[in-house]
Write a protein that holds these residues in place. Structure first.
Motif, short mmCIF file in Angstrom:
data_model
loop_
_atom_site.label_atom_id
_atom_site.label_comp_id
_atom_site.label_asym_id
_atom_site.label_seq_id
_atom_site.Cartn_x
_atom_site.Cartn_y
_atom_site.Cartn_z
N GLY A 1 0.82 -1.19 0.00
CA GLY A 1 0.00 0.00 0.00
C GLY A 1 0.86 1.24 0.00
O GLY A 1 2.05 1.20 0.35
N ARG B 1 -4.06 0.38 -1.94
CA ARG B 1 -3.53 -0.77 -1.24
C ARG B 1 -3.94 -2.05 -1.96
O ARG B 1 -4.92 -2.07 -2.71
N MET C 1 -3.48 1.47 5.94
CA MET C 1 -3.38 2.85 5.47
C MET C 1 -3.23 3.81 6.64
O MET C 1 -2.50 4.82 6.55
#
Length: 335
Positions: free
Chosen positions: A205, A226, A235
Motif C-alpha cells: 500500500g 492498497r 493505510m
C-alpha cells in the motif's frame, strides 16, 4: 491558450502560479500540476486558468491562480474564450474567496462539499478519542508492516501492481479517477512525498502527499491505494508514519482533501445559489454512494479528528445544470 508551451514550461507556469497566488488558500492547488490538464493565459495577465474539456463543456479546476489585478480579467477572458467556441463553463473546487467573486460576476454558485485538515503542531493520538485508531495501527505493525518514505521511480513497478489490483477490486466497470485526484510520476513528482507500506519486503500500500501552499500550508493526503485483503489498519499506519515525519519537520497542517457532498451547511451558501442544486447535494449525501463513496471517505478523515473544515464550491456560468454537473465527473474519467 495564448501560446503553445512545452509540457516542461507549462509545468513551470502552473507551479509559479499556485505557489505565488495563494490568496484563495486552495489546499488542492497542486492538482493543477496533473498531466492532462489544459491551461489558459492571456498576455500581460499574471496567472493561469486550469481546466479540462469534457464534451461541449470546459471544466475549470479552482479559480484562476492569479494576482489580484489579473484575476477578474483572466476569468472574463476565459468566459469569452468559451463563448466564442459555444462551450459551457463550470468551475469546481472553488474556495470561499473564489466563490464570492464568481457570484458577484453573475455565476450561479453552490456549495458542493468540503475539505478537511488537521493541525500538526499539537496533534497526538493519545487519549480515548483515538483508542480505536491506535489499535488498528498497532495491529498493522504487529502483522509485519514496515513503512518508509520512497522515491516513486524506485518503486514504480510495485505501485503499478498495487494500482491494478486496487482498481480490479473496485469492480469490473470502475475507471481510475483523474483531474480532481493526484498522480504519481511525471515532472511534478519531485515536489510530492511518497510513503510505502511493505510486508515481508513486498509493497502492499502507499499514500502520496502533495504540497499545500497558502494560509494553511503543509501537505495533502492525496492518492492512496492498497492491495486488497491485507492487514486492517494498513493505510492508517502509513499515514501515522507520514504525520510524524511532517511534524518533525515543522509542517503546520495535514489536509485530507476535498470530499463532495460533505460538510454541507446552509450558512455556507451565497446569494443567488440554486435551491434545487442544494437539494441534489443533500440527496447525493444520503443516497449517492454508487456515484462517489463520500460517507466512506469522510469516515476515514474523521478518524484523525480534523480541526479545520473548508467549504468548497461549484459555479455554473448561467443556471445550475445537472448536465454541467455530470460533465465534472466526465472530466474526472468517472464515466
Amino acid at each position: 491558450m495564448s501560446t503553445a508551451p512545452t509540457r516542461e514550461s507549462s509545468s513551470a507556469v502552473v507551479l509559479e502560479a499556485i505557489t505565488k497566488h495563494t490568496q484563495a488558500g486552495n489546499p488542492s492547488s497542486f492538482l493543477a500540476m496533473n498531466t492532462g490538464n489544459e491551461l489558459f493565459t492571456v498576455p500581460d495577465a499574471d496567472g493561469v486558468v486550469v481546466y479540462r474539456q469534457a464534451g461541449r463543456h470546459l471544466v475549470q479546476f479552482g479559480g484562476p491562480f492569479a494576482g489580484p489585478d489579473s484575476y477578474e480579467r483572466l476569468l472574463t477572458a476565459f468566459q469569452e474564450h468559451a463563448q466564442e467556441r459555444e462551450l459551457r463553463l463550470v468551475a469546481v473546487q472553488l474556495q470561499r474567496a473564489d466563490a464570492e467573486i464568481y457570484a458577484r460576476l453573475g455565476w450561479t454558485v453552490n456549495q458542493i462539499g468540503a475539505s478537511w485538515a488537521v493541525g500538526l503542531p499539537d496533534f497526538t493520538l493519545r487519549g480515548t478519542r483515538f483508542m480505536q485508531l491506535r489499535n488498528k495501527i498497532s495491529r498493522a505493525f504487529r502483522n509485519g508492516l514496515q513503512v518508509r518514505e520512497a522515491d516513486a521511480q524506485d518503486v514504480r513497478d510495485a505501485l503499478a501492481v498495487i494500482d491494478t489490483a486496487w482498481l480490479a477490486d473496485k469492480g469490473e466497470h470502475v475507471r481510475p479517477l483523474e483531474f480532481l485526484v493526484g498522480q504519481t510520476g511525471g515532472s511534478a513528482q519531485r515536489h510530492r512525498r511518497l510513503f510505502v507500506g511493505s510486508i515481508d519486503g513486498t509493497p502492499v500500500g502507499y499514500i502520496s502527499y502533495s504540497p499545500v501552499y497558502g494560509p494553511q500550508a503543509g501537505w495533502m493526503h492525496d492518492l492512496s491505494r492498497r492491495l486488497p485483503g491485507n492487514s486492517p489498519g494498513l493505510m492508517e499506519a502509513i499515514n501515522s508514519t507520514a504525520v510524524e515525519a511532517f511534524r518533525a519537520e515543522g509542517a503546520q497542517w495535514l489536509h485530507f482533501g476535498f470530499t463532495p457532498f460533505t460538510g454541507l451547511d446552509a450558512a455556507n451558501e451565497l446569494p443567488g445559489h440554486s435551491a434545487a442544486f442544494t437539494w441534489l447535494m443533500h440527496f447525493l449525501w444520503e443516497h449517492g454512494e454508487d456515484l462517489y463513496p463520500a460517507r466512506t471517505q469522510l469516515a476515514y478523515k474523521e478518524k484523525w479528528g480534523p480541526d479545520l473544515t473548508l467549504p468548497e464550491y461549484i459555479a455554473f456560468r448561467g443556471q445550475a445544470s445537472p448536465v454541467s454537473f455530470a460533465h465534472v465527473f466526465r472530466a474526472c474519467n468517472a464515466f
